[in-house]
Design a protein around this motif. Structure first.
Motif, PDB file in Angstrom:
ATOM      1  N   LEU A  83      21.967  11.462-115.838  1.00  0.00           N
ATOM      2  CA  LEU A  83      22.851  10.300-115.894  1.00  0.00           C
ATOM      3  C   LEU A  83      23.363  10.019-114.488  1.00  0.00           C
ATOM      4  O   LEU A  83      23.812  10.932-113.795  1.00  0.00           O
ATOM      5  N   ILE A  84      23.288   8.752-114.067  1.00  0.00           N
ATOM      6  CA  ILE A  84      23.718   8.374-112.720  1.00  0.00           C
ATOM      7  C   ILE A  84      25.030   7.600-112.803  1.00  0.00           C
ATOM      8  O   ILE A  84      25.152   6.639-113.552  1.00  0.00           O
ATOM      9  N   ILE A  85      26.009   8.063-112.012  1.00  0.00           N
ATOM     10  CA  ILE A  85      27.284   7.349-111.902  1.00  0.00           C
ATOM     11  C   ILE A  85      27.600   7.155-110.429  1.00  0.00           C
ATOM     12  O   ILE A  85      27.114   7.896-109.560  1.00  0.00           O
ATOM     13  N   TRP A  86      28.415   6.148-110.131  1.00  0.00           N
ATOM     14  CA  TRP A  86      28.858   5.861-108.762  1.00  0.00           C
ATOM     15  C   TRP A  86      30.372   5.954-108.705  1.00  0.00           C
ATOM     16  O   TRP A  86      31.072   5.492-109.623  1.00  0.00           O
ATOM     17  N   LEU A  87      30.862   6.513-107.599  1.00  0.00           N
ATOM     18  CA  LEU A  87      32.294   6.603-107.338  1.00  0.00           C
ATOM     19  C   LEU A  87      32.627   5.770-106.111  1.00  0.00           C
ATOM     20  O   LEU A  87      31.909   5.820-105.105  1.00  0.00           O
ATOM     21  N   ASN A  88      33.715   4.997-106.186  1.00  0.00           N
ATOM     22  CA  ASN A  88      34.120   4.176-105.042  1.00  0.00           C
ATOM     23  C   ASN A  88      34.866   5.025-104.011  1.00  0.00           C
ATOM     24  O   ASN A  88      35.086   6.224-104.230  1.00  0.00           O
ATOM     25  N   PRO A  89      35.258   4.450-102.875  1.00  0.00           N
ATOM     26  CA  PRO A  89      35.953   5.251-101.846  1.00  0.00           C
ATOM     27  C   PRO A  89      37.218   5.943-102.340  1.00  0.00           C
ATOM     28  O   PRO A  89      37.644   6.945-101.767  1.00  0.00           O
ATOM     29  N   LYS A  90      37.837   5.413-103.422  1.00  0.00           N
ATOM     30  CA  LYS A  90      39.015   6.047-103.995  1.00  0.00           C
ATOM     31  C   LYS A  90      38.645   7.042-105.091  1.00  0.00           C
ATOM     32  O   LYS A  90      39.515   7.559-105.784  1.00  0.00           O
ATOM     33  N   ARG A  91      37.359   7.299-105.257  1.00  0.00           N
ATOM     34  CA  ARG A  91      36.793   8.242-106.206  1.00  0.00           C
ATOM     35  C   ARG A  91      37.081   7.869-107.661  1.00  0.00           C
ATOM     36  O   ARG A  91      37.292   8.731-108.526  1.00  0.00           O
ATOM     37  N   SER A  92      37.076   6.571-107.907  1.00  0.00           N
ATOM     38  CA  SER A  92      37.134   6.077-109.278  1.00  0.00           C
ATOM     39  C   SER A  92      35.720   5.696-109.724  1.00  0.00           C
ATOM     40  O   SER A  92      34.923   5.221-108.915  1.00  0.00           O
ATOM     41  N   VAL A  93      35.433   5.885-111.016  1.00  0.00           N
ATOM     42  CA  VAL A  93      34.093   5.598-111.534  1.00  0.00           C
ATOM     43  C   VAL A  93      33.883   4.089-111.626  1.00  0.00           C
ATOM     44  O   VAL A  93      34.723   3.364-112.161  1.00  0.00           O
ATOM     45  N   LEU A  94      32.761   3.629-111.112  1.00  0.00           N
ATOM     46  CA  LEU A  94      32.391   2.221-111.177  1.00  0.00           C
ATOM     47  C   LEU A  94      31.585   1.952-112.443  1.00  0.00           C
ATOM     48  O   LEU A  94      30.818   2.801-112.894  1.00  0.00           O
ATOM     49  N   THR A  95      31.745   0.765-113.010  1.00  0.00           N
ATOM     50  CA  THR A  95      31.081   0.410-114.265  1.00  0.00           C
ATOM     51  C   THR A  95      29.985  -0.609-114.012  1.00  0.00           C
ATOM     52  O   THR A  95      29.676  -0.945-112.864  1.00  0.00           O
ATOM     53  N   GLY A  96      29.432  -1.130-115.066  1.00  0.00           N
ATOM     54  CA  GLY A  96      28.352  -2.101-114.959  1.00  0.00           C
ATOM     55  C   GLY A  96      28.817  -3.533-114.915  1.00  0.00           C
ATOM     56  O   GLY A  96      28.009  -4.456-115.072  1.00  0.00           O
ATOM     57  N   SER A  97      30.111  -3.762-114.706  1.00  0.00           N
ATOM     58  CA  SER A  97      30.643  -5.122-114.625  1.00  0.00           C
ATOM     59  C   SER A  97      31.568  -5.242-113.426  1.00  0.00           C
ATOM     60  O   SER A  97      31.982  -4.239-112.841  1.00  0.00           O
ATOM     61  N   GLY A  98      31.885  -6.457-113.052  1.00  0.00           N
ATOM     62  CA  GLY A  98      32.762  -6.704-111.920  1.00  0.00           C
ATOM     63  C   GLY A  98      31.985  -7.082-110.674  1.00  0.00           C
ATOM     64  O   GLY A  98      30.744  -7.145-110.661  1.00  0.00           O
ATOM     65  N   ARG A  99      32.704  -7.353-109.607  1.00  0.00           N
ATOM     66  CA  ARG A  99      32.061  -7.737-108.339  1.00  0.00           C
ATOM     67  C   ARG A  99      31.294  -6.571-107.740  1.00  0.00           C
ATOM     68  O   ARG A  99      30.231  -6.742-107.143  1.00  0.00           O
ATOM     69  N   ILE A 100      31.838  -5.361-107.897  1.00  0.00           N
ATOM     70  CA  ILE A 100      31.135  -4.148-107.463  1.00  0.00           C
ATOM     71  C   ILE A 100      30.697  -3.431-108.743  1.00  0.00           C
ATOM     72  O   ILE A 100      31.520  -2.925-109.492  1.00  0.00           O
ATOM     73  N   ARG A 101      29.405  -3.386-109.006  1.00  0.00           N
ATOM     74  CA  ARG A 101      28.911  -2.892-110.283  1.00  0.00           C
ATOM     75  C   ARG A 101      27.669  -2.026-110.098  1.00  0.00           C
ATOM     76  O   ARG A 101      26.986  -2.087-109.079  1.00  0.00           O
ATOM     77  N   VAL A 102      27.402  -1.224-111.167  1.00  0.00           N
ATOM     78  CA  VAL A 102      26.214  -0.371-111.197  1.00  0.00           C
ATOM     79  C   VAL A 102      25.176  -1.032-112.081  1.00  0.00           C
ATOM     80  O   VAL A 102      25.436  -1.316-113.261  1.00  0.00           O
ATOM     81  N   LEU A 103      23.988  -1.282-111.547  1.00  0.00           N
ATOM     82  CA  LEU A 103      22.906  -1.903-112.299  1.00  0.00           C
ATOM     83  C   LEU A 103      22.253  -0.884-113.229  1.00  0.00           C
ATOM     84  O   LEU A 103      22.389   0.331-113.023  1.00  0.00           O
ATOM     85  N   PRO A 104      21.542  -1.335-114.254  1.00  0.00           N
ATOM     86  CA  PRO A 104      20.922  -0.400-115.207  1.00  0.00           C
ATOM     87  C   PRO A 104      19.977   0.615-114.574  1.00  0.00           C
ATOM     88  O   PRO A 104      19.804   1.713-115.112  1.00  0.00           O
ATOM     89  N   ASN A 105      19.372   0.289-113.447  1.00  0.00           N
ATOM     90  CA  ASN A 105      18.451   1.232-112.803  1.00  0.00           C
ATOM     91  C   ASN A 105      19.147   2.203-111.856  1.00  0.00           C
ATOM     92  O   ASN A 105      18.495   2.949-111.130  1.00  0.00           O
ATOM     93  N   GLY A 106      20.495   2.195-111.838  1.00  0.00           N
ATOM     94  CA  GLY A 106      21.251   3.115-111.004  1.00  0.00           C
ATOM     95  C   GLY A 106      21.612   2.573-109.638  1.00  0.00           C
ATOM     96  O   GLY A 106      22.289   3.263-108.858  1.00  0.00           O
ATOM     97  N   THR A 107      21.195   1.356-109.308  1.00  0.00           N
ATOM     98  CA  THR A 107      21.516   0.745-108.011  1.00  0.00           C
ATOM     99  C   THR A 107      22.953   0.235-108.010  1.00  0.00           C
ATOM    100  O   THR A 107      23.423  -0.339-108.996  1.00  0.00           O
ATOM    101  N   LEU A 108      23.646   0.428-106.877  1.00  0.00           N
ATOM    102  CA  LEU A 108      24.999  -0.086-106.709  1.00  0.00           C
ATOM    103  C   LEU A 108      24.938  -1.428-106.013  1.00  0.00           C
ATOM    104  O   LEU A 108      24.321  -1.569-104.945  1.00  0.00           O
ATOM    105  N   GLU A 109      25.585  -2.440-106.608  1.00  0.00           N
ATOM    106  CA  GLU A 109      25.595  -3.784-106.044  1.00  0.00           C
ATOM    107  C   GLU A 109      27.021  -4.162-105.649  1.00  0.00           C
ATOM    108  O   GLU A 109      27.939  -4.100-106.480  1.00  0.00           O
ATOM    109  N   VAL A 110      27.186  -4.538-104.374  1.00  0.00           N
ATOM    110  CA  VAL A 110      28.476  -5.024-103.876  1.00  0.00           C
ATOM    111  C   VAL A 110      28.291  -6.504-103.549  1.00  0.00           C
ATOM    112  O   VAL A 110      27.654  -6.859-102.565  1.00  0.00           O
TER     113      VAL A 110
END
Length: 605
Positions: free
Chosen positions: A441-468
Motif C-alpha cells: 500500500l502506497i501513502i504520501w505524507l506532506n511536509p507536516k507529516r499528515s497523510v494525503l488523500t486522493g482529493s484536493g489540490r494536492i492529491r495521490v493518484l490511483p497509481n501512487g503518483t503525487l500530484e501538486v
C-alpha cells in the motif's frame, strides 16, 4: 406356545380399546372423526360448506381445515365453551361476521390462514379474551382497521404475513399490550407503520421481510423499548438507514440482509450496546472500516455472506471482547489479518470459505489456530499463489507452514532523486512505484507529516503518483512516500521548492493572472484559491476618479442647457389654445348646426 399366547393377549387388548372407545365416544359431528380421550374433532378435508352440527361440547380442538367454508356467521361456535384450538385454514372464507367467535372464552389458538379474506371488520374477534396465537397469513387483507384486535388482550403472537396489506391504521394494534411476536412479511407496505407499532410496547420480535421499503427514517421503531429481535430482509430498494432510525431500541439480534446497503450502517448501530447477533449478508458492502464497531461491546456474531466484501481493515473489531463468530464466506477477500480482531483468543468459528484467499504470512495466524478454530464444516482453500492454489487449510502440515506462508517486504522501485524547483501556478508530479508480496500500500505524507488523500489540490493518484496542482509557495518542503505490507515498510522522500513572484510585482495595482487574481497585501491564498486583483489603495483611487468624472459630466450638461436657453430669448410660460367644440345638434336631424369657437389658456411648467 409363547408366541401364540402373546398374539392372543394383543388381540384382546385391541378389542378392549375399541369397546371402551365406542362406549365413551357418544355422538360425533357428521362426516367428522372424534377422539374422545383427547378430546379432538377432526373435520379436515371433508368438503364441508358450513360448520357441522353436533360437535361435542367438551371438544378442546376442532379442525375444519381444507374445506369449502365461505362465511362464518354470528355466534356459530357459541356452544363450544371448552374449545382451546380452532383451525379454519385452507378454506374459501371471504366474510367473517361480527361476533363470529363469541362464546369461545377459553380459545387459545385461532388459525385463519390461506383463505380469501380481504377485510376483517372491527368486532369480528370479540369474545376471545384468552387467545394467545392468531394466524391470518396468506389471505388478501388490504388494511388493518383501528381497534381491529382490541378484544384480544391476551394475544402474544400475530402471524400476518403474505397479505395484500397496503395500510395499517394508527390504532390498529391498540389493546395488544401483551403481543410479543409480529410477522408482516411479504406485504405491500412501502413504509414502516410507525404510529401503529408504537402501540406494541411489549413487543419482543418483529419481522419486516420482502417489503417495498426504500429507507428506514428516524424514529422508525420508537416506543418499542422491549424489542429484542428485529429482522428486515429481502427489501431490494432499501439502500439507506437514517442515523436515528434504530434509536430507542435495545436489540440483542438484528438482521438487515438481502437489501441494497452499500456500507455498514455504523451510525444507526452505535448505540446498540446489548446487540449480540448482527447479520448484514447479501448487501453490496465492500469494506469493513476500522474502529467503527467498537461501541457494540457485547457483539458475539457477525454474518456478512455474499456481499462482495474486498477488505476488512485492521482494527475493524477492536473493543469487541466477546466476539466469537465471524462469517464472511462467499466474498472476494484476499486475506484477513490478525490485527483485525480485538483478541483472537475469544474467536471460536471463522467462515472464510468461498473467498480467493492469498495463502501468505497474513493468514499464518489462522493456520496455527486451526486445531482450536472451527470452520463450521467448511474449510477454506487457497486461491493463490500457484503452488498452493486449491489446497484446503486442513491439508497443510506444520512443517510446510514456515516455507509456504511467507511474505516479501515492500520495496520502492523509484529511487532516483526527485528535487523539483518551479514557479507558482505550475503542476508538479512525483512518482512512487513499489513491489512486494503482498502488493504494498502506497501513502504520501506532506511536509507536516499528515497523510494525503486522493482529493484536493494536492492529491495521490490511483497509481501512487503525487500530484501538486497550481503549486504555491507554502507547498514547498519534503514529501515522503511510504510503501507498506505485512512484511515491512519502505520509504523515500522528494523535494519541492516553489518560487513566488517578486514583491514589487505583488504590490502593483491590478495585476492579473491567467487562473485568477492576487492580493498585494501579502495574504497567502488558501487551498489553491486565487487572490483578489486589486489592493485597497487602488480601489479607493478608482472609485474616487469615477465619482469625480460623473459629477463633471453632469455639471457640463447643466451649463450647456443654460447658455442654450439664453440664446433663444425670453421664454413664455403660458400658451393660449383655440378649439372648436363638437356640435350639440345631430346631423341626422337634417338641420344645420351652428359652430362656435372656444379658447383656453394653459400654463407651462
Amino acid at each position: 406356545m409363547c408366541v401364540a399366547a402373546d398374539w392372543r393377549r394383543l388381540y384382546w387388548w385391541v378389542v378392549l380399546q375399541w369397546v371402551v372407545g365406542v362406549a365413551l365416544s357418544g355422538p360425533c359431528a357428521q362426516r367428522c372423526d372424534c377422539l374422545p380421550k383427547l378430546p379432538i374433532v377432526n373435520c379436515s378435508s371433508r368438503q364441508l360448506a358450513s360448520v357441522p352440527e353436533g360437535v361435542p361440547v367438551n371438544t378442546h380442538a376442532l379442525n375444519l381445515s381444507i374445506n369449502h367454508l365461505k362465511t362464518l356467521a354470528r355466534r356459530r361456535f357459541s356452544g363450544l365453551k371448552q374449545l382451546r384450538e380452532l383451525d379454519l385454514s385452507d378454506n374459501m372464507l371471504t366474510v367473517i361476521e361480527v361476533e363470529a367467535f363469541a362464546g369461545l372464552q377459553n380459545l387459545l389458538i385461532l388459525r385463519l390462514s390461506r383463505n380469501r379474506l380481504k377485510i376483517i371488520p372491527v368486532g369480528a374477534f370479540s369474545g376471545l379474551p384468552n387467545v394467545q396465537f392468531l394466524d391470518i397469513s396468506e389471505n388478501e387483507i388490504l388494511v388493518f382497521l383501528d381497534d381491529m384486535f382490541r378484544e384480544m388482550p391476551s394475544l402474544q403472537k400475530l402471524e400476518a404475513s403474505e397479505n395484500d396489506l397496503v395500510f395499517i391504521s394508527n390504532r390498529a394494534f391498540s389493546g395488544l399490550a401483551n403481543l410479543q411476536e409480529l410477522n408482516l412479511d411479504r406485504c405491500n407496505l412501502t413504509s414502516v407503520p410507525v404510529e401503529a407499532l408504537s402501540q406494541l410496547t411489549g413487543l419482543l420480535q418483529l419481522r419486516l421481510c420482502r417489503l417495498g421499503l426504500s429507507t428506514l427514517p428516524n424514529n422508525s421503531f420508537r416506543q418499542l423499548v422491549r424489542l429484542q429481535e428485529l429482522r428486515v430482509s429481502h427489501c431490494p430498494w432499501l439502500d439507506s438507514l437514517a442515523a436515528n432510525s434504530l434509536i430507542g431500541l435495545n436489540l440483542t439480534s438484528l438482521t438487515l440482509s438481502h437489501c441494497n446497503l452499500s456500507a455498514v450502517p455504523y451510525s444507526p448501530l452505535h448505540h446498540l450496546v446489548y446487540l449480540r447477533y448482527l447479520d448484514l449478508s447479501y448487501n453490496p458492502i465492500t469494506t469493513i472500516l476500522s474502529n467503527l464497531l467498537g461501541d457494540l461491546l457485547r457483539l458475539q456474531e457477525l454474518h456478512l455472506v455474499g456481499a462482495g466484501l474486498l477488505r476488512v481493515e485492521p482494527g475493524a473489531f477492536r473493543n469487541l471482547a466477546f466476539f466469537r463468530l465471524l462469517n464472511v464466506s462467499d466474498n472476494r477477500l484476499a486475506t484477513l489479518e490478525e490485527s483485525t480482531f480485538h483478541s483472537v483468543g475469544t474467536l471460536e468459528v471463522l467462515r472464510l470459505d468461498g473467498n480467493p484467499l492469498a495463502c501468505d504470512c497474513r493468514l499464518l495466524w489462522v493456520m496455527r489456530r486451526r486445531l482450536w478454530l472451527g470452520f463450521d464444516g467448511h474449510s477454506p482453500a487457497c486461491g493463490s499463489p500457484v503452488q498452493v492454489q486449491g489446497r484446503m487449510f486442513q491439508d497443510f502440515t506444520e512443517v510446510e507452514l514456515p516455507r509456504l506462508f511467507t511474505c516479501r517486504q515492500a520495496r520502492i522501485l523509484t529511487r532516483k532523486p526527485q528535487d523539483v524547483r518551479t514557479d507558482e501556478g505550475h503542476t508538479v508530479l512525483f512518482f512512487c512505484a513499489a513491489d512486494g508480496d503482498p502488493a504494498p500500500l502506497i501513502i504520501w505524507l506532506n511536509p507536516k507529516r499528515s497523510v494525503l488523500t486522493g482529493s484536493g489540490r494536492i492529491r495521490v493518484l490511483p497509481n501512487g503518483t503525487l500530484e501538486v496542482r497550481y503549486a504555491q509557495v507554502q507547498d514547498s518542503g519534503y514529501y515522503l512516500c511510504v510503501a507498506s505490507n505485512a512484511a515491512g515498510n519502505d520509504s523515500v522522500s522528494v523535494s519541492l521548492r516553489v518560487r513566488g513572484f517578486p514583491a514589487s510585482t505583488r504590490n502593483r495595482s491590478g495585476p492579473f493572472f491567467l487562473e485568477g487574481w492576487s492580493f498585494a497585501s501579502g495574504q497567502a491564498p488558501v487551498n489553491g484559491s486565487q487572490p483578489f486583483p486589486f489592493d485597497v489603495k487602488t480601489l479607493v483611487i478608482a472609485v474616487t476618479m469615477g465619482f469625480l468624472s460623473f459629477l463633471s459630466s453632469v455639471a457640463v450638461c447643466f451649463i450647456f442647457m443654460f447658455f442654450w436657453s439664453q440664446s433663444k430669448g425670453q421664454i413664455k410660460h403660458t400658451a393660449t389654445i383655440d378649439f372648436v367644440p363638437r356640435s350639440s345638434a345631430s346631423a341626422a336631424g337634417g338641420g344645420r348646426a351652428t359652430m362656435e369657437t372656444g379658447r383656453f389658456t394653459m400654463k407651462l411648467i
